[in-house]
Design a protein around this motif. Structure first.
Motif: not given
Ligand code: PLP
Length: 491
Positions: A207-217
């Motif tokens: 599970l890859v972290p997301v940015d503040a907009e909930h989009r995969l980084i």
């Protein structure tokens, strides 16, 4: 005593037709009048127990069974036809979809294969989908129960294409290295389920972290792939999401596509509801790259309002799709002509042999309304979500908890200086109260650890006034709950 061989057809066709017309009238009345009804009402205990009976040995007759349906089943619907149903991601259905469902059942087609009308309708629907999403001519597709099944099929093909050995023959035990699939932390649970079923297991999901907009980084994804390769695991697929279930965010699909190309990985897109948002004017841009997916899963039963259930899997290279599921069996041999013609058969593109005529309700819906009108209904839902977020922003007792990129608004009631645990409780009570009082049916989720009231606007019947009704009720119920808690000293 039967003097003739028994048949299950009606003895009196004229009487049966009248019964059908009457039942159809009642069902349509319920749809037409849905706005005046409570969004949801629980089935009373008396009705539940009345439904319980030993398996009937003797005939009750369609008239009696139909009357029981009207009395004991129809009034206790899920609520998703109602304009103030905001829970989960549920399509609202259409009258024409219901009609198509009946017509399909009247043909009782088995669309596993062979050469008949239903097969050609499904092929046409798949061609339309390829056109909508910009897939190439060699792409294949299959109508399935929903995105969970579509993702299982897409990841099956990915696994079989990218495994080191022949998984269909040898199974995963012969694989020298752990297969690994990547997706954002916001990915839907159906992806983990698919990996469990495929024998890859949840350990094979990063599970890859997301940015503040909930989009995969994407950089984080790249790092994870490098690490797995360094540790002798075998990356095979990336799942990009078009419309996360929590807030409707879409991953940067074009970037994912180029990374997958560079790394020789399969790109599967979970576009359960978000994919079809590209039909809405001006929304295509946020899904740029979807046309490059190796497989794409999405639903007709969500934002196209086709009655449940109806989802779809598209696979970019049809040959790879077929190679994952086709099986030679003597009694199922396809022929060059006759009813056993019509190759390739749909049963060679998925796990199911017998398949219903799901395509008819999709075909009816798309032809009746046209893609432009369906896209406008999607756009209207997104506009309403922006409006709802604006109303929340103006209310001092309410708080927006996440961005609103599509059609989902996550917010909460916030009392003055209340601890987080109390706020969570108040907000979950508000949601249950709204549902039980039949006012509206949002659901809940957690955003950054906080319990959110989640309003997913996925209904062509919803209007601005429905949002005001929702917020008025949230305010009133929130104040009531807060007052109750402070009266017992818990706030
Ligand atoms: C993003 C996403 N993926 C997958 C699914 C599962 O779809 P289905 O219920 O059609 O299997 C959902 C359901 O809401 C979803 O929102």
């Amino acid at each position: 005593m039967h003097t003739e061989l028994p048949s299950l057809d009606p003895d009196d066709w004229a009487a049966f037709r009248t019964l059908c017309h009457d039942l159809v009238d009642e069902a349509l009345k319920a749809v037409e009048g849905v706005r005046e009804m409570p969004v949801w009402q629980p089935m009373p205990d008396a009705v539940r127990s009345a439904l319980r009976e030993p398996a009937p040995r003797s005939a009750q007759g369609a008239e009696r069974v139909g009357a029981e349906f009207l009395k004991r089943i129809l009034p206790y619907a899920n609520g998703n036809l109602h304009p103030r149903f905001f829970g989960w991601v549920h399509g609202a259905g259409t009258p024409v979809g219901a009609l198509a469902e009946f017509l399909a059942a009247s043909m009782n087609a088995n669309v596993g294969g062979r050469d008949h009308g239903a097969v050609h309708v499904e092929r046409q629907v798949i061609e339309w989908c390829k056109e909508i999403f910009g897939f190439p001519a060699e792409a294949s597709g299959l109508l399935v129960s929903g995105t969970s099944m579509a993702t299982l099929i897409g990841l099956t093909v990915a696994r079989n294409v990218l495994a080191e050995g022949d998984v269909r023959d040898l199974g995963l035990l012969a694989e020298p290295r752990q297969l690994v699939c990547y997706a954002s932390q916001q990915v839907h649970g159906s992806v983990a389920k698919a990996l469990e079923l495929l024998g890859i297991g949840r350990r094979g999901l990063r599970l890859v972290p997301v940015d503040a907009e909930h989009r995969l980084i994407v950089e984080e994804l790249h790092n994870a792939i490098r690490l797995d390769r360094a540790e002798e695991r075998r990356p095979f697929a990336v799942v990009g999401t078009a419309g996360t279930v929590n807030i409707g965010a879409s991953d940067p699909l074009a970037e994912l596509a180029s990374l997958c190309r560079a790394e020789s990985l399969w790109l599967h897109v979970d576009g359960a509801f978000g994919a079809l948002s590209l039909l809405a004017p001006g929304r295509r841009g946020s899904l740029k790259g979807i046309e490059q997916a190796d497989s794409l899963a999405f639903d007709f039963h969500k934002w196209l309002h086709v009655p449940y259930d109806a989802g779809c899997i598209l696979v970019r290279r049809g040959g790879q799709h077929r190679a994952s599921f086709a099986r030679e069996q003597d009694y199922l041999a396809a022929a060059d002509r006759g009813l056993a013609g019509g190759a390739p058969w749909f049963c060679d593109f998925g796990p199911e042999l017998s398949r219903g005529f799901r395509a008819l309700k999709v075909w009816f819906t798309i032809k009746t309304h046209g893609l432009d009108q369906l896209g406008q209904a999607i756009a209207a839902n997104c506009d309403l979500a922006v409006r709802l977020a604006g109303l929340v922003g103006k209310e001092p007792c309410l708080e927006l908890l996440a961005p609103v990129p599509l059609n989902i608004v996550c917010f909460r009631y916030r009392g003055e200086g209340l601890p987080e645990a109390v706020l969570d409780r108040i907000n979950s009570d508000i949601v249950a109260d709204l549902q039980e009082q039949g006012i509206a049916a949002p659901s809940t989720t957690r955003i950054g650890g906080r319990l959110a009231i989640r309003a997913c606007i996925c209904n062509h019947r919803t209007r601005a006034r429905d949002l005001e009704i929702l917020l008025e009720a949230v305010r009133t119920l929130g104040r009531q709950r807060e007052a109750e808690l402070s009266a017992v000293g818990q706030a």
